[in-house]
Design an enzyme around this catalytic site. Structure first.
Site, PDB file in Angstrom:
ATOM      1  N   CYS A   1       6.138   7.471  11.637  1.00 50.12           N
ATOM      2  CA  CYS A   1       5.800   6.119  11.081  1.00 50.12           C
ATOM      3  C   CYS A   1       4.819   5.342  11.413  1.00 50.12           C
ATOM      4  CB  CYS A   1       7.394   5.320  11.337  1.00 50.12           C
ATOM      5  SG  CYS A   1       7.378   3.691  10.538  1.00 50.12           S
TER       6      CYS A   1
ATOM      7  N   CYS B   1       4.689   5.316   7.544  1.00 47.74           N
ATOM      8  CA  CYS B   1       4.594   4.064   7.057  1.00 47.74           C
ATOM      9  C   CYS B   1       3.641   2.966   7.293  1.00 47.74           C
ATOM     10  CB  CYS B   1       6.182   3.780   7.620  1.00 47.74           C
ATOM     11  SG  CYS B   1       7.400   4.783   7.619  1.00 47.74           S
TER      12      CYS B   1
ATOM     13  N   SER C   1       5.669  14.777  -4.597  1.00 52.41           N
ATOM     14  CA  SER C   1       6.630  13.937  -3.794  1.00 52.41           C
ATOM     15  C   SER C   1       6.083  12.491  -3.733  1.00 52.41           C
ATOM     16  CB  SER C   1       6.549  14.705  -2.283  1.00 52.41           C
ATOM     17  OG  SER C   1       5.332  14.431  -1.784  1.00 52.41           O
TER      18      SER C   1
ATOM     19  N   ALA D   1       2.793  12.454  -1.718  1.00 50.34           N
ATOM     20  CA  ALA D   1       1.808  12.926  -2.757  1.00 50.34           C
ATOM     21  C   ALA D   1       1.316  11.602  -3.824  1.00 50.34           C
ATOM     22  CB  ALA D   1       2.266  14.024  -3.740  1.00 50.34           C
TER      23      ALA D   1
ATOM     24  N   ASP E   1      14.895  12.889  11.236  1.00 50.38           N
ATOM     25  CA  ASP E   1      14.623  13.636  10.067  1.00 50.38           C
ATOM     26  C   ASP E   1      15.126  15.059  10.470  1.00 50.38           C
ATOM     27  OD1 ASP E   1      13.292  11.758   9.209  1.00 50.38           O
ATOM     28  OD2 ASP E   1      11.456  12.369   9.141  1.00 50.38           O
TER      29      ASP E   1
ATOM     30  N   HIS F   1      12.549 -18.775 -11.302  1.00 52.41           N
ATOM     31  CA  HIS F   1      11.617 -18.541 -12.225  1.00 52.41           C
ATOM     32  C   HIS F   1      10.262 -19.274 -12.066  1.00 52.41           C
ATOM     33  CE1 HIS F   1      10.417 -17.997 -16.658  1.00 52.41           C
ATOM     34  NE2 HIS F   1      10.200 -19.296 -16.512  1.00 52.41           N
TER      35      HIS F   1
END
Length: 508
Positions: free
Chosen positions: A72, A77, A211, A214, A342, A481
């Site tokens: 990361c 990231c 991916s 990519a 991971d 808004h």
């Protein structure tokens, strides 16, 4: 036995354990998940150590500067988002000119951008080490592997080893990019481990893979003025909502100018020694084609960094992809050894997931807490030119699980800001949809947004979904808004009735 006596025995047992081992907790891996686990354990009073060692990529970019912090911080990231931001600033030139800012079209300085990003990364590396030292967490910049279930062997850069012991061990070694098994791949190709440390603009680039990594790389490279092609084997963004994936790719191709070579796979890469160009051979629909580029970037997936841990010495078992099957407490098949991030089989490879998992694990081990990681309804965002944010089920997953019980409400729309350069954005649209389960009081089970700043918006929706958001509650919300975020509060169109809705008025 009285409570006081039981507590006394437990305390004596804990003190005996502390005397037996060098550390209460040893974390292998200095990425986001491992560091979060280590810090949480230290805060609970545990004696903690962390080992982190990064082997260079085949090209060796960033070897000198790649420090603690994991994917990361160093090659994921953080640099990715900064490149995405820089790319968006350049893309906004047409908006600035149309809104009255009269100036020359800006030129991009790749080297200056990368230098600033790399300096920021090094500052994070330094702050991590400083924080660990202040906390009393021992940091080993050494390659760790198992000698037995409680003993870690540490190997330094000079080849010297030492042994340390720990009561609990957490494996948080993360993943690295895969290379295809074709001639020239490692000799001439690069990955996301390299792109964020390149000192020169990569030039004309062929990205291999579809991916999220990519497409993110293809997006920011094209925004910097690079000629970019993407080799797509089958589908875009496997594992994500395919409706959204195809919209995203269409936007990149039609608005962004990225070229997609569909149904293709690379077979070999050669280098023209005279020109220095790379020749990539592709097979597409049984035909061989070649493309000449300056850079080939592989983004075809990642593998778990567990091969060099000598797992057999600890009796650890992994799947064929090198990942661990764990129980709900992240415990492996060895009682005192855990896995997070991971390296867990079948879980999302996301930094915030690893961080939360690591914190909860440490608090269960050392603070008596019982909360386990909830891997459901985890939000994420893909930082392509139009960001794609999502949380919950994809439409395909929802249909497979709930069948006809689901309904999808959706709309296309344009941000107000796009009205400055109407000719540029004339055929470009944003899109949002929610997926509901009609058998659970119209509970929202999926949210998908393709729009600028989708990540910022999706985080808020994720909180609402986590606490049981229903379509009725969503409809009763008042939007802010004019914003992109307000579109989710005004979803009236059933996709089954109108699959191609275009919103024409922002104020009705």
């Amino acid at each position: 036995m009285a409570d006081s006596e039981m507590k006394s025995n437990e305390s004596e047992e804990y003190e005996e354990t502390k005397r037996r081992y060098d550390y209460d907790l040893f974390v292998i891996g200095g990425g986001s998940g491992g560091l979060a686990c280590a810090k949480a354990a230290q805060e609970c009073g545990a004696k903690v150590a962390v080992a982190d060692f990064v082997k260079p990529s085949p090209h060796g970019y960033g070897v000198v500067t790649w420090g603690v912090g994991g994917t990361c911080v160093n090659v994921g990231c953080i640099p990715k988002k900064l490149l995405h931001y820089s790319a968006n600033l350049g893309e906004a030139y047409v908006d600035r000119a149309s809104s009255g800012w009269d100036h020359e079209k800006p030129k991009h300085d790749w080297g200056k951008m990368i230098s600033n990003i790399n300096n920021h990364i090094r500052a994070i590396n330094f702050s991590i080490k400083t924080d660990l030292r202040k906390r009393g967490i021992k940091f080993y910049e050494k390659l760790a592997s198992f000698a037995d279930p409680h003993t870690i062997q540490l190997l330094n850069k000079k080849g010297k080893t030492e042994l340390v012991t720990a009561n609990h061990i957490v494996i948080a070694t993360g993943g690295r990019p895969l290379y295809p098994d074709i001639p020239g791949a490692k000799e001439y190709g690069i990955t996301s481990d390299d792109i964020f440390w390149l000192k020169k603009n990569p030039g004309k680039t062929l990205v291999i893979g579809a991916s999220y990594i990519a497409l993110e790389c293809a997006g920011f490279l094209h925004s910097f003025g690079n000629d970019v092609s993407v080799c797509v084997r089958s589908v875009f963004l496997r594992g994500f909502d395919q409706d959204m994936a195809n919209m995203l790719a269409k936007d990149m191709e039609e608005h962004g100018g990225v070229k997609f070579i569909k149904n293709s796979i690379p077979t070999k890469i050669e280098k023209d020694e005279e020109t220095g160009k790379l020749i990539c051979y592709l097979t597409s629909r049984e035909e061989e084609i070649t493309i000449e580029v300056d850079t080939v970037l592989f983004a075809i997936g990642r593998y778990a960094v567990t091969k060099d841990l000598n797992l057999e010495n600890a009796g650890l078992k992994v799947e064929s992809n090198g990942k661990f099957i764990t129980d709900e407490f992240q415990q492996t098949n060895v009682e005192n050894i855990y896995a997070i991030g991971d390296v867990i089989h079948g879980k999302l490879e996301l930094t915030p997931t690893a961080i939360q998992t690591g914190k909860l694990l440490a608090r269960r081990l050392y603070a008596g807490e019982t909360t386990t990681m909830d891997f459901c309804d985890i939000p994420t965002t893909i930082f392509t030119p139009l960001e794609y944010g999502c949380v919950g089920y994809s439409e395909e997953e929802a249909k497979e699980k709930y069948g006809d019980a689901i309904k999808v409400y959706h709309t296309y729309f344009k941000p107000l800001e796009w009205n400055y350069a109407k000719s540029i954005y004339k055929y470009r649209n944003c899109y949002v949809k929610v997926i509901i389960n009609t058998t659970e009081n119209d509970r929202v089970i999926g949210y998908h947004l393709l729009a600028p700043n989708a990540g910022e918006i999706t985080q808020g929706i994720a909180i609402a979904i986590k606490i049981g958001l229903t379509k009725h509650k969503l409809d009763n919300c008042v939007g802010i808004h004019p914003t992109v975020a307000e579109e989710v509060t005004d979803l009236k169109i059933d996709k089954a009735i109108n699959p191609d809705p275009v919103k024409t008025d922002c104020c009705s």
